[in-house]
Design an enzyme around this catalytic site. Structure first.
Site, short mmCIF file in Angstrom:
data_model
loop_
_atom_site.label_atom_id
_atom_site.label_comp_id
_atom_site.label_asym_id
_atom_site.label_seq_id
_atom_site.Cartn_x
_atom_site.Cartn_y
_atom_site.Cartn_z
N ARG A 21 0.83 -1.21 0.00
CA ARG A 21 0.00 0.00 0.00
C ARG A 21 0.86 1.25 0.00
O ARG A 21 0.56 2.22 -0.70
CB ARG A 21 -0.96 0.01 1.20
N ASN A 40 -6.06 -2.84 2.45
CA ASN A 40 -5.95 -4.29 2.63
C ASN A 40 -7.34 -4.88 2.83
O ASN A 40 -8.12 -4.37 3.63
CB ASN A 40 -5.11 -4.63 3.87
#
Length: 93
Positions: A21, A40
């Site tokens: 990320r 996520n």
């Protein structure tokens, strides 16, 4: 024509707990002009939502599918839509 679009991508593979990320956000900021987030998911995937110029979204998608990502990407599924707005920048969620 390079109109504004919304890209939603689901990235499969070993993409959690590897900085995926963070690097996605960094890449989106480097490309420039993109807003959205990387998140996520409970099933191990990462969801990426990016809004901006079509060319910029394609550059991010190409990166998601490249060998330059952290971890291991087994596949990316994407959908394209019209932007919804409401994002201040590119966030990690």
């Amino acid at each position: 024509m390079d109109e504004d679009v919304r890209l939603t991508a689901w990235v499969r593979g070993r993409v959690q707990q590897v900085g995926f990320r963070w690097f996605t956000r960094a890449n989106a900021l480097e490309i420039g002009g993109l807003v959205g987030f990387a998140l996520n998911l409970d099933d191990g995937r990462v969801q990426v939502v990016a809004e901006g110029r079509r060319e910029s979204c394609h550059r991010l998608l190409d990166w998601l599918r490249s060998d330059d990502t952290p971890g291991r990407v087994d596949g990316v599924t994407e959908i394209w839509d019209t932007p919804r707005g409401g994002y201040e920048g590119f966030a990690i969620r």
